[in-house]
Design a protein around this motif. Structure first.
Motif, PDB file in Angstrom:
ATOM      1  N   GLY A 102      38.991  38.730  48.217  1.00  0.00           N
ATOM      2  CA  GLY A 102      38.179  38.463  49.391  1.00  0.00           C
ATOM      3  C   GLY A 102      38.200  39.539  50.451  1.00  0.00           C
ATOM      4  O   GLY A 102      37.636  39.369  51.512  1.00  0.00           O
ATOM      5  N   GLY A 103      38.888  40.641  50.210  1.00  0.00           N
ATOM      6  CA  GLY A 103      38.905  41.723  51.201  1.00  0.00           C
ATOM      7  C   GLY A 103      40.287  41.953  51.774  1.00  0.00           C
ATOM      8  O   GLY A 103      41.254  42.099  51.037  1.00  0.00           O
ATOM      9  N   THR A 104      40.388  41.966  53.100  1.00  0.00           N
ATOM     10  CA  THR A 104      41.653  42.273  53.754  1.00  0.00           C
ATOM     11  C   THR A 104      42.681  41.174  53.506  1.00  0.00           C
ATOM     12  O   THR A 104      42.426  39.997  53.772  1.00  0.00           O
ATOM     13  CB  THR A 104      41.451  42.459  55.276  1.00  0.00           C
ATOM     14  OG1 THR A 104      40.542  43.526  55.480  1.00  0.00           O
ATOM     15  CG2 THR A 104      42.768  42.768  55.964  1.00  0.00           C
ATOM     16  N   ARG A 105      43.824  41.580  52.997  1.00  0.00           N
ATOM     17  CA  ARG A 105      44.950  40.680  52.739  1.00  0.00           C
ATOM     18  C   ARG A 105      46.216  41.360  53.217  1.00  0.00           C
ATOM     19  O   ARG A 105      46.195  42.482  53.704  1.00  0.00           O
ATOM     20  CB  ARG A 105      45.063  40.365  51.231  1.00  0.00           C
ATOM     21  CG  ARG A 105      43.898  39.583  50.668  1.00  0.00           C
ATOM     22  CD  ARG A 105      43.800  38.224  51.346  1.00  0.00           C
ATOM     23  NE  ARG A 105      42.670  37.467  50.858  1.00  0.00           N
ATOM     24  CZ  ARG A 105      42.731  36.192  50.530  1.00  0.00           C
ATOM     25  NH1 ARG A 105      43.852  35.527  50.626  1.00  0.00           N
ATOM     26  NH2 ARG A 105      41.652  35.574  50.131  1.00  0.00           N
ATOM     27  N   ASP A 136      43.358  46.260  51.449  1.00  0.00           N
ATOM     28  CA  ASP A 136      42.035  45.784  51.056  1.00  0.00           C
ATOM     29  C   ASP A 136      42.070  45.416  49.576  1.00  0.00           C
ATOM     30  O   ASP A 136      42.282  46.277  48.722  1.00  0.00           O
ATOM     31  CB  ASP A 136      40.980  46.864  51.327  1.00  0.00           C
ATOM     32  CG  ASP A 136      39.574  46.346  51.118  1.00  0.00           C
ATOM     33  OD1 ASP A 136      39.330  45.153  51.426  1.00  0.00           O
ATOM     34  OD2 ASP A 136      38.719  47.109  50.650  1.00  0.00           O
ATOM     35  N   LEU A 137      41.878  44.135  49.296  1.00  0.00           N
ATOM     36  CA  LEU A 137      41.870  43.630  47.918  1.00  0.00           C
ATOM     37  C   LEU A 137      40.561  42.879  47.678  1.00  0.00           C
ATOM     38  O   LEU A 137      40.515  41.652  47.793  1.00  0.00           O
ATOM     39  CB  LEU A 137      43.072  42.709  47.677  1.00  0.00           C
ATOM     40  CG  LEU A 137      44.449  43.356  47.822  1.00  0.00           C
ATOM     41  CD1 LEU A 137      45.551  42.304  47.737  1.00  0.00           C
ATOM     42  CD2 LEU A 137      44.645  44.416  46.754  1.00  0.00           C
ATOM     43  N   PRO A 138      39.473  43.595  47.358  1.00  0.00           N
ATOM     44  CA  PRO A 138      38.174  42.941  47.184  1.00  0.00           C
ATOM     45  C   PRO A 138      38.196  41.727  46.245  1.00  0.00           C
ATOM     46  O   PRO A 138      37.534  40.738  46.543  1.00  0.00           O
ATOM     47  CB  PRO A 138      37.281  44.067  46.644  1.00  0.00           C
ATOM     48  CG  PRO A 138      37.918  45.314  47.149  1.00  0.00           C
ATOM     49  CD  PRO A 138      39.399  45.043  47.153  1.00  0.00           C
ATOM     50  N   PRO A 139      38.959  41.754  45.128  1.00  0.00           N
ATOM     51  CA  PRO A 139      38.931  40.576  44.266  1.00  0.00           C
ATOM     52  C   PRO A 139      39.488  39.309  44.937  1.00  0.00           C
ATOM     53  O   PRO A 139      39.190  38.204  44.521  1.00  0.00           O
ATOM     54  CB  PRO A 139      39.829  40.962  43.078  1.00  0.00           C
ATOM     55  CG  PRO A 139      39.912  42.446  43.105  1.00  0.00           C
ATOM     56  CD  PRO A 139      39.743  42.834  44.545  1.00  0.00           C
TER      57      PRO A 139
END
Length: 187
Positions: free
Chosen positions: A149-152, A144-147
């Protein structure tokens, strides 16, 4: 024991049974990260457009592939280091028996196609989109990488021979640039 006390006992036990049942259901559906010796999951990715499906399990049948994943197209580490390394080494890797090199990212196919064009990947690296993260989640390599966009996808590289993972390197923090680079691939 009367009916109302039996009913009260049953009401007290029932939530425990439901809770125990839920735990069993959850524990049987948890994924384990893919590892060397595992077969690739049969999940469709997309190349250039949403109508051009590519299934890596099928693509790797009878072939030797390098699959590497990046957290996102056009991101600095991916565009300056990770993808260019595989483009630069593509001919050497193919001389070592690699049939195809595939880059996967949780992006839409149009973004991956544009990034491939920007990076001149034609004939070197296939750019495959995993728009919903289905492939990434099936490998249990989502982050999860919010910066972004979320799930990556975690950053990784793998060699796949005839549908099975023969070598896998996952960045310890999921996003770094060390063991998953083209220079570090273990063929």
């Amino acid at each position: 024991m009367n009916f109302s006390s039996s009913l009260a006992r049953l009401a007290a036990i029932r939530p425990l049974r439901l809770s125990f049942k839920r735990c069993l259901q959850i524990s049987t559906t948890l994924n384990m990260p893919i590892k060397e010796g595992d077969a690739l999951p049969s999940v469709d990715l997309f190349e250039d457009t949403p109508t051009n499906k590519v299934n890596l399990a099928q693509l790797s049948s009878g072939k030797k592939l390098i699959i590497f994943a990046v957290p996102g197209a056009f991101t600095p580490g991916c565009s300056k280091t990770h993808l260019p390394g595989y483009i630069k080494k593509a001919d050497d890797l193919k001389k070592q028996g690699i049939d195809e090199i595939v880059c996967v990212a949780v992006n839409d196919p149009f973004v991956m196609a544009a990034w491939g064009k920007d990076q001149n990947t034609s004939g070197k690296v296939r750019m495959l989109a995993d728009p919903s993260g289905s492939f990434t989640k099936a490998l249990d390599l989502a982050v999860d990488l919010p910066p972004l966009g979320g799930t990556r996808s975690k950053r990784y590289s793998m060699v796949v021979e005839n549908g099975k993972v023969s070598s896998l390197q996952v960045e310890p923090d999921g996003t770094g640039l060390s063991c998953s680079l083209a220079e570090a691939i273990k063929i």
